[in-house]
Enzyme design. Structure first.
Site, mmCIF file in Angstrom:
data_model
loop_
_atom_site.group_PDB
_atom_site.id
_atom_site.type_symbol
_atom_site.label_atom_id
_atom_site.label_comp_id
_atom_site.label_asym_id
_atom_site.label_seq_id
_atom_site.Cartn_x
_atom_site.Cartn_y
_atom_site.Cartn_z
ATOM 1 C CD GLN A 237 7.349 -7.721 3.907
ATOM 2 O OE1 GLN A 237 6.443 -8.587 3.670
ATOM 3 N NE2 GLN A 237 7.974 -6.696 3.251
ATOM 4 N NE ARG B 203 10.216 1.276 5.414
ATOM 5 C CZ ARG B 203 10.339 -0.075 5.155
ATOM 6 N NH1 ARG B 203 10.778 -0.153 3.883
ATOM 7 N NH2 ARG B 203 9.741 -0.867 5.957
ATOM 8 C CE LYS C 76 13.601 2.035 -2.630
ATOM 9 N NZ LYS C 76 12.815 1.561 -1.756
ATOM 10 N N GLY D 181 6.142 4.295 -8.678
ATOM 11 C CA GLY D 181 6.876 3.166 -8.621
ATOM 12 C C GLY D 181 5.942 1.914 -8.755
ATOM 13 C CG HIS D 182 3.457 0.704 -5.509
ATOM 14 N ND1 HIS D 182 3.710 1.861 -4.674
ATOM 15 C CD2 HIS D 182 4.149 -0.334 -4.754
ATOM 16 C CE1 HIS D 182 4.166 1.299 -3.630
ATOM 17 N NE2 HIS D 182 4.541 -0.003 -3.794
ATOM 18 C CD GLN E 11 10.492 -7.760 -1.985
ATOM 19 O OE1 GLN E 11 10.063 -7.844 -0.771
ATOM 20 N NE2 GLN E 11 9.520 -7.131 -3.012
ATOM 21 N N GLY F 22 9.337 -4.744 -8.279
ATOM 22 C CA GLY F 22 10.290 -3.649 -8.505
ATOM 23 C C GLY F 22 11.751 -4.012 -8.308
ATOM 24 C CB SER G 126 10.930 4.441 -0.671
ATOM 25 O OG SER G 126 10.668 3.702 0.466
ATOM 26 N N GLY H 251 0.863 -1.287 -0.205
ATOM 27 C CA GLY H 251 -0.013 -0.025 0.144
ATOM 28 C C GLY H 251 0.722 1.103 0.078
HETATM 29 O O1 PAF Z 1 7.959 -5.063 -1.745
HETATM 30 C C1 PAF Z 1 6.770 -5.091 -1.049
HETATM 31 O O2 PAF Z 1 6.136 -4.311 -0.916
HETATM 32 C C2 PAF Z 1 6.756 -6.172 -0.181
HETATM 33 O O3 PAF Z 1 7.694 -7.005 0.363
HETATM 34 C C3 PAF Z 1 5.818 -7.369 -0.684
HETATM 35 C C4 PAF Z 1 6.459 -8.079 -2.088
HETATM 36 C C5 PAF Z 1 4.519 -6.835 -1.069
HETATM 37 C C6 PAF Z 1 5.652 -8.489 0.113
HETATM 38 O O4 PAF Z 1 5.019 -7.978 1.546
#
Ligand code: PAF
Length: 276
Positions: free
Chosen positions: A59, A184, A146, A34-35, A150, A144, A182, A29
Site C-alpha cells: 500500500q 506519522r 480517520k 486511536g488504535h 479506506q 478507524g 496518527s 503498528g
Molecule cells: O489503516 C491501517 O493501518 C492500514 O491501512 C491497514 C488497514 C492495517 C492495512 O494495512
C-alpha cells in the site's frame, strides 16, 4: 497474550477457536490511543481479541515513507497487553512465495482523493485486508474513521466478496489540541505541529459554514482551504459520506476530507458535515 509471527502459527491457533466470537483490529503498528480505542470498542463484544501489526509494502507508493514508517515492537506489545488483547499477530512476511493476487475496487471509491494522490494504495489496502480477514476469520473487525475512504473501500470489498465479517467504523480520536492521532505525527517538529492544527481548523470552518446555510460544495471547500497553513495541499473537498462521490450541492450526508503535507509529513483528516 500470545505473540505470533508466523502465518502457520496464526492458522493453527485459529483452528482451535471454532465457535468463538473473534474481534480483529488490523494495524501497521506504532500503536497509539486511536488504535486502543478500537480494541476497547471490540473487547466487551467478543470472546477473543486479535490485533495484527504489519507494515504492508503493497500500500506504499515508490516515493512514500515505507522504509521510515515508525516502529516500536515493545511499545505495541505493552499497549496490546494493557487493552486485553489475546493474540498479537506480528508477521515478518505475510504473503506466500509466488503471491500474485490483487483485490481491486474500481470507480470513484478508489480513483478520487487518496486514490488519485496515492495510485495503487487502495489496491494494496484491499489486498492485505482481504488476506488478513481470510487468515484471522474474525466475527467483527474494527477500522478507524480517520481513514474514512479506506473504511468505505473495506466495506465494499467485504460486501463484494461476501466475506462473513461485520465491519465496525470507529470514531477518529484527536489529541487535546484537536490534531487527529496518527503514527506519522511523530515526525512533526513543534512548528510543524502548530501548522498541522490548521487541518482541523479548516475542517471545522467548513462544518460551521454548512451550519450557517452554505450548501455549495466548491464554496465550502474554498472556506476550508483558506484556513490551511501547509507546505502542499493534495485536496480539501466535501464529498458524499457513503461513496465519496464528488458533490456540487451538499444534498446528502457528507464528509469534508483533507490531505496535506506539513514539513515532510503527509497528514489526512476528515469531519462529518453536520447533516440533520
Ligand atoms: O489503516 C491501517 O493501518 C492500514 O491501512 C491497514 C488497514 C492495517 C492495512 O494495512
Amino acid at each position: 497474550m500470545e505473540v505470533v509471527s508466523e502465518v502457520a502459527s496464526l492458522v493453527a491457533w485459529r483452528g482451535d477457536q471454532r465457535g468463538r466470537r473473534i474481534g480483529f483490529v488490523p494495524t501497521m503498528g506504532f500503536l497509539h490511543a486511536g488504535h486502543a480505542s478500537l480494541m476497547d470498542r471490540l473487547r466487551p463484544e467478543v470472546d477473543l481479541l486479535v490485533v495484527s501489526s504489519y507494515v504492508n509494502p503493497l500500500q506504499f507508493g515508490q516515493n512514500e515513507d515505507l522504509s521510515r514508517y515508525p516502529r516500536d515492537a515493545d511499545g505495541d506489545e505493552r499497549l496490546c497487553r494493557a487493552h486485553r488483547v489475546d493474540l498479537l499477530f506480528r508477521p515478518d512476511s505475510l504473503y506466500p512465495p509466488g503471491f500474485s493476487t490483487a483485490v481491486t475496487v474500481h470507480g470513484s471509491l478508489t480513483d478520487r482523493l487518496e486514490g488519485e494522490h496515492r495510485p495503487g494504495h487502495f489496491e494494496g489496502v484491499a489486498t492485505v485486508v482481504a488476506r488478513l480477514l481470510a487468515l484471522v476469520g474474525p466475527t467483527v473487525a474494527a477500522f478507524g474513521e480517520k481513514d474514512w475512504q479506506q473504511l468505505a473501500v473495506v466495506r465494499r470489498v467485504v460486501v463484494d466478496l461476501g466475506l462473513p465479517v461485520e465491519i465496525l467504523g470507529c470514531p477518529l480520536i484527536r489529541d487535546a489540541d484537536g490534531l487527529a492521532l496518527s503514527s506519522r505525527n511523530k515526525y512533526l517538529s513543534p512548528d510543524d505541529r502548530r501548522r498541522a492544527l490548521s487541518l482541523v481548523t479548516a475542517l471545522r470552518a467548513v462544518a460551521a459554514a454548512f451550519q450557517q446555510g452554505e450548501r455549495d460544495a466548491d464554496r465550502l471547500g474554498g472556506i476550508g482551504r483558506a484556513q490551511l497553513d501547509v507546505d502542499r495541499l493534495d485536496y480539501l473537498e466535501v464529498a458524499a459520506a457513503a461513496d465519496l462521490a464528488a458533490l456540487d450541492q451538499v444534498d446528502r450526508p457528507a464528509r469534508v476530507l483533507v490531505a496535506a503535507v506539513v514539513g515532510s509529513t503527509r497528514l489526512i483528516d476528515n469531519l462529518a458535515i453536520p447533516w440533520t
